[in-house]
Design a protein around this motif. Sequence first.
Motif, PDB file in Angstrom:
ATOM      1  N   MET A   1       0.849  -1.205   0.000  1.00 40.37           N
ATOM      2  CA  MET A   1       0.000   0.000   0.000  1.00 40.37           C
ATOM      3  C   MET A   1       0.876   1.244   0.000  1.00 40.37           C
ATOM      4  N   THR A   2       0.516   2.212  -0.827  1.00 41.84           N
ATOM      5  CA  THR A   2       1.200   3.507  -0.858  1.00 41.84           C
ATOM      6  C   THR A   2       0.196   4.589  -0.497  1.00 41.84           C
ATOM      7  N   SER A  59       2.340   7.910  10.620  1.00 43.35           N
ATOM      8  CA  SER A  59       3.455   7.019  10.297  1.00 43.35           C
ATOM      9  C   SER A  59       3.181   6.146   9.083  1.00 43.35           C
ATOM     10  N   ASP A  60       1.917   6.038   8.661  1.00 43.15           N
ATOM     11  CA  ASP A  60       1.567   5.248   7.474  1.00 43.15           C
ATOM     12  C   ASP A  60       1.795   6.017   6.178  1.00 43.15           C
ATOM     13  N   ILE A  61       2.021   7.335   6.265  1.00 42.31           N
ATOM     14  CA  ILE A  61       2.169   8.158   5.064  1.00 42.31           C
ATOM     15  C   ILE A  61       3.526   7.880   4.411  1.00 42.31           C
ATOM     16  N   ASP A  62       3.500   7.602   3.116  1.00 38.06           N
ATOM     17  CA  ASP A  62       4.725   7.283   2.383  1.00 38.06           C
ATOM     18  C   ASP A  62       5.339   8.498   1.686  1.00 38.06           C
ATOM     19  N   TYR A  63       4.483   9.411   1.214  1.00 35.14           N
ATOM     20  CA  TYR A  63       4.968  10.606   0.526  1.00 35.14           C
ATOM     21  C   TYR A  63       4.113  11.789   0.959  1.00 35.14           C
ATOM     22  N   VAL A  64       4.742  12.955   1.004  1.00 36.60           N
ATOM     23  CA  VAL A  64       4.045  14.199   1.310  1.00 36.60           C
ATOM     24  C   VAL A  64       4.264  15.157   0.151  1.00 36.60           C
ATOM     25  N   GLY A  65       3.180  15.757  -0.326  1.00 37.21           N
ATOM     26  CA  GLY A  65       3.281  16.706  -1.422  1.00 37.21           C
ATOM     27  C   GLY A  65       2.721  18.056  -1.041  1.00 37.21           C
ATOM     28  N   PHE A  66       3.350  19.105  -1.540  1.00 38.96           N
ATOM     29  CA  PHE A  66       2.873  20.476  -1.320  1.00 38.96           C
ATOM     30  C   PHE A  66       2.513  21.086  -2.665  1.00 38.96           C
ATOM     31  N   TYR A  67       1.414  21.834  -2.716  1.00 39.97           N
ATOM     32  CA  TYR A  67       0.766  22.192  -3.970  1.00 39.97           C
ATOM     33  C   TYR A  67       1.425  23.324  -4.760  1.00 39.97           C
TER      34      TYR A  67
END
Length: 608
Positions: A1-2, A59-67
Amino acid sequence: MTLILGTSAFYHDSAVALVKDGEVVAAASEERFTRKKHDAAFPSLALEGCLNEIGASVSDIDYVGFYEKPLLKFERLLETYLAYAPRGYRSFSRAMPSWLQTKLHLPREIRKQLGGKTQRRIVFCEHHESHAASAYYPSPFERAAVLTIDGVGEWATTSWGVGEGARLRLKQEIRFPHSLGLLYSAFTYFCGFRVNSGEYKLMGLAPYGEPKFAEVIRDRLVCQHEDGSYSLNMDFFTFPHTLRMTGAALERLLGVQRREPEAPVRQVDMDIAASIQLVTEELVLGLARYVHEQTKLHSLCLAGGVALNCVANGRLLREGPFDRIWVQPAAGDAGGALGVAWLIWHELLRNERAVNPSDAQRGTLLGPAIDEEKEIQQLKSQGAVVRSFDDPANLDREVAELLATGNVVGWVQGKMEFGPRSLGARSILGDPRDSEMQTTMNLKIKYRESFRPFAPSVLREHASECFEMPEDVESPYMLFTFDVNPDRRKATAEASGIERVKQVRSDLPAITHLDYSARVQTVSQQRHPRFHGLLKAFHDRTGCPALINTSFNVRGEPIVRTAADAYRCFLATQMDALVVGNQLMLRSEQPTAAVESSQTYLSDLAPD
């Protein structure tokens, strides 16, 4: 899962979106949780709510994006200040603290807000890339042109590109200070409304006027070129270097002083609104024609704040070169959180795209759901009198009867909508056949200007009976206007100015605007079964397949999130009934003390 987190924090409307294995599973704006309209703080509460909704943690988040890319935006601020210096020092100095303390250090700030629980890479994309991605990736098109129009991101104010399969490429852009979004906001300001929230009011005011200023706007203020691009005459705008959008130069050109906020709306304000609305529609059509010429594609995706101009969208659908149009329901900056998350999934991680023939927005019912049992129990403990229904169909018939007999009903169901429209999950409902209902709901429920129009929600299978809509066209997100069918229209008596709001223009007078148009939401069993059930019950009771549907809030506050929010708003206004899930509350049965105590919160709201 991602699991991918996208966010549009620290700006006008902070929001988060969660995309799991390419599917959006939750999205929400921070304002719904803090109850501060257009809250720009990091959306920590919205994130917590969305994670809880899907049973995940930070802690489950794999990537963080900013708009968007803050360094590019800071570059624009510096270059603009240097170009206009020493003018603009006041606005520049006011902007600097937040940049120096927070916005130039976003990786640090985001990790801090996430509690230090993720060291994953933080991905930044350009503002208009996030808009374009939010429009294209959830659309029902395998291949489409993409057009984004807003105020300004880093430098871009308008862009277009092409999406094909999982790839999205922007081709051209128009750059600050030339901006259709800022042009419309400048006139919003000139007509006395608040920028970034009053644009809806300007659009609603436009049909009351005549476009007497359209020619001077075309000749002196904005020029559209042969390639569809446009440029502004900056001699008449002050937004690059002051805290105001316009100044004395525009007053001299138009021959009228700017309307002061909260002052009575003048006929000239109506004419100015009609004029800028017409020119905006022409500019949007010109842009779309150029994009069509360049791409030769049949489908178009739209995003950016200007894409929320449903009147322009309606003209584009009827008169434009594209056969099909899909608009991101959260077309403003909040939707950028969705866009950057999808960009990470498709562009960074190189995953393929599966097209959903309806769309992949899931009805935009992406916010956390109410916990009906828990929240109703809390209301009961505070004295609320509640009627419970085991069978939703019986409740629908009861509510249909209330609506048919002139009552106004608050309606709260399931997951919250993501975006500025209430679509049958956090709505206030009324009978569109009632000629007094528009004024009643504006003045006694919403506490807003009497001219503000209301939109109809209509059963998808009966939409063409009421509106000039092709059988194969849906409008599930209330982003297009359609005309009321000619056989339902009525001749109107002579009236002028705001008094025209009282004219009966059709057999659905409460949702028929002065030009016989309406901002339509079509409701299907597939997309929105619970709301469809109520509309069907009302149709069975009255023969009318439509209801007035407006956002569940009053002027100056965000749309309600919880049952407690809804109950407080219900008691503080003149609403007659409130439905939360399968529970019905009648105003006449609520304790007097609760009604009296709810009145105080209205005085704390800032006018929008």
